[in-house]
Structure formats: C-alpha cells, structure tokens
Design an enzyme around this catalytic site. Structure first.
Site, PDB file in Angstrom:
ATOM      1  N   HIS A 108     -14.475   2.925  -1.474  1.00  0.00           N
ATOM      2  CA  HIS A 108     -14.100   1.603  -1.216  1.00  0.00           C
ATOM      3  C   HIS A 108     -15.350   0.499  -1.415  1.00  0.00           C
ATOM      4  CE1 HIS A 108     -11.771  -1.543   0.789  1.00  0.00           C
ATOM      5  NE2 HIS A 108     -12.594  -1.810   1.403  1.00  0.00           N
ATOM      6  N   ASP A 140      -7.400   9.123   6.075  1.00  0.00           N
ATOM      7  CA  ASP A 140      -6.440   9.281   7.355  1.00  0.00           C
ATOM      8  C   ASP A 140      -5.365   8.473   6.907  1.00  0.00           C
ATOM      9  OD1 ASP A 140      -7.039   6.988   8.125  1.00  0.00           O
ATOM     10  OD2 ASP A 140      -7.938   7.475  10.036  1.00  0.00           O
ATOM     11  N   ASP A 144      -8.057   2.484   4.938  1.00  0.00           N
ATOM     12  CA  ASP A 144      -9.567   2.650   4.903  1.00  0.00           C
ATOM     13  C   ASP A 144     -10.212   3.000   6.338  1.00  0.00           C
ATOM     14  OD1 ASP A 144      -9.482   2.313   2.131  1.00  0.00           O
ATOM     15  OD2 ASP A 144      -9.340   0.240   2.216  1.00  0.00           O
TER      16      ASP A 144
HETATM   17  C1  GAR Z   1     -13.552   0.578  -6.866  1.00  0.00           C
HETATM   18  O1  GAR Z   1     -14.479  -0.349  -6.821  1.00  0.00           O
HETATM   19  C2  GAR Z   1     -12.938   1.199  -5.705  1.00  0.00           C
HETATM   20  O2  GAR Z   1     -13.832   1.158  -4.697  1.00  0.00           O
HETATM   21  C3  GAR Z   1     -11.752   0.027  -5.556  1.00  0.00           C
HETATM   22  O3  GAR Z   1     -11.346  -0.208  -6.943  1.00  0.00           O
HETATM   23  C4  GAR Z   1     -12.349  -0.101  -7.759  1.00  0.00           C
HETATM   24  C5  GAR Z   1     -11.918   0.915  -8.909  1.00  0.00           C
HETATM   25  O4  GAR Z   1     -12.952   0.805 -10.169  1.00  0.00           O
HETATM   26  N1  GAR Z   1     -10.756   0.848  -4.517  1.00  0.00           N
HETATM   27  C6  GAR Z   1     -10.409   0.089  -3.887  1.00  0.00           C
HETATM   28  O5  GAR Z   1     -10.350  -1.088  -3.574  1.00  0.00           O
HETATM   29  C7  GAR Z   1      -9.399   0.731  -2.734  1.00  0.00           C
HETATM   30  N2  GAR Z   1      -8.970   0.011  -1.574  1.00  0.00           N
HETATM   31  P1  GAR Z   1     -12.723   1.633 -11.104  1.00  0.00           P
HETATM   32  O6  GAR Z   1     -11.533   2.262 -11.654  1.00  0.00           O
HETATM   33  O7  GAR Z   1     -13.782   1.187 -12.284  1.00  0.00           O
HETATM   34  O8  GAR Z   1     -13.486   3.059 -10.814  1.00  0.00           O
END
Ligand code: GAR
Length: 215
Positions: A108, A140, A144
């Site tokens: 996250h 869980d 988050d």
């Molecule tokens: C990442 O920063 C991840 O933490 C976020 O999406 C991005 C995906 O990047 N996830 C969330 O925000 C989930 N709540 P990526 O596809 O380039 O790995």
C-alpha cells in the site's frame, strides 16, 4: 522454495520487481502465476518472464462473492504458498480472505493506518501531509487494516503532485515487498505468528478502552 501468486490490476511495477528478484537462483521464492481482475498492463511483465497468467474479469461476474469464488478456483489450481496483492484494486470478499489470510499480503502506498483505501497517495496530499510512506501488510477483512509487516516513511516535497509522489513511493514499496517475501521464504517472518500477535494486541487495546478509570 516458497511459491508465490501475484495479483495485479495495473502497470505491475511492483510485480516486475518481484519477478526480477525471484529470478535470481539464490532467491528463496518463485512467482508461479500472475492473476488480474482486468486486462492489466502488468501481464506483459509476467509474459516477459515466462510466467503463466490468469484473468478473472470482475465485470463479468454478478457479484463480488461470485468473482471471489472464481479467484479461489484459480488459486486452487496453482496452490501457491503465498498470495501477494500488488496493486490489485479490489476489496477481496470474506471467503477469499478466510481461505488465504494470513498467507495473503498487500502493498500500500502510505504509512498505514494513515490514508487507507484506493487513493492513499492523493489522500496524503489532500491532507497536507509532510510525510507519507509505504506499507506491506497481511490482508484481513478491513480495508488496509491487517497486521503490518514492514513500512517506511517517504517525505512529501514542495511541488509534489500525486504522480511525482507516487513515483518516489513505489521504489520504497518494491524494496519492502521483495524483502518481506524473502523473509517469509526464509521463515525469518512467520505470518501466522504476526497475525496472532496483532489479534492479541487489538484485543488488549479493546480491553483497555472498555476498562473504566479507577478512582
Ligand atoms: C502500488 O503503489 C500499490 O501500493 C497500489 O497500487 C500501486 C500499483 O502499482 N495499491 C493500492 O493503492 C491498494 N490500496 P504497480 O501496478 O505499478 O505495482
């Protein structure tokens, strides 16, 4: 060797980092499959590394639970030791969490419990935060809210927009994610113990909150 399924929705830069790390012969984990809830750009990384993919298209199901049922079927085919949500932008239904947590982790782009949800980077900026961060945690049934396995601060700089800030958070996320997967694989990190410890802590916080102050 720890086997890992990675679930994505987007560009898959965290997936790419895991694929690069796990391709090293000495790394104690292997990505065995990459799944997504849509035709994700990140599938290209899986293909580049010769890793099989599966698509469980969210839009094709009548409910989140039905979608989750198909996701469970796919995971049952691959039987990974660990499932990594790496930019999977769907809340998993309870049946999936029940089946896989604590062997189900998420990355996250914020320093949880600050700024949970789908817009962690944007929300930190909107709040005028001077620092945010990155977190890897066990999934869980909350959004988050699961036990934190690793996290690190990232400064918000003057002139940052969501794109610039996210671009500085992502390398931190990648490093944390690869390290957490390595520590799970070497058993340095015990997910069942981390999950149980978090339960005990949250129960004792509840007990504390419900105990009236002594005169
Ligand atoms: C990442 O920063 C991840 O933490 C976020 O999406 C991005 C995906 O990047 N996830 C969330 O925000 C989930 N709540 P990526 O596809 O380039 O790995």
């Amino acid at each position: 060797m720890l086997t890992v399924a990675v679930l994505i929705s987007g560009t898959g830069s965290n997936l790419r980092a895991l694929l690069e790390a796990t391709a090293a012969p000495a790394f104690p984990a292997r990505v065995v499959v990459v799944g997504a809830d849509r035709e994700a750009e990140g599938f290209a990384h899986a293909e580049a590394f010769g890793i099989p993919t599966f698509l469980v298209a969210y839009e094709q199901f009548d409910s989140r639970d039905e979608w989750g049922g198909e996701l469970l079927e796919q995971l049952a085919v691959w039987k990974p030791d660990l499932v990594v949500l790496s930019g999977m932008m769907r809340v998993l239904p309870p049946a999936v969490v029940a089946a896989w947590s604590p062997r189900l982790i998420n990355t996250h782009p914020a320093f949880l419990p600050e700024y949970p949800g789908a817009h962690g980077v944007r929300d930190a900026l909107a709040a005028g935060a001077t620092e945010t961060g990155a977190t890897v945690h066990i999934v869980d049934n909350g959004v988050d809210t699961g036990p934190i396995l690793a996290q690190e601060r990232v400064a918000v700089l003057p002139g940052d927009d969501a794109h610039r800030l996210h671009d500085r958070i992502k390398p931190v996320e990648r490093r944390l994610l690869v390290d957490v997967v390595r520590r799970i694989a070497t058993r340095e990190l015990d997910l069942a113990a981390a999950s149980a410890a978090a339960l005990v802590l949250s129960q004792s916080r509840r007990d504390e909150a419900s105990t009236p102050d002594r005169p």
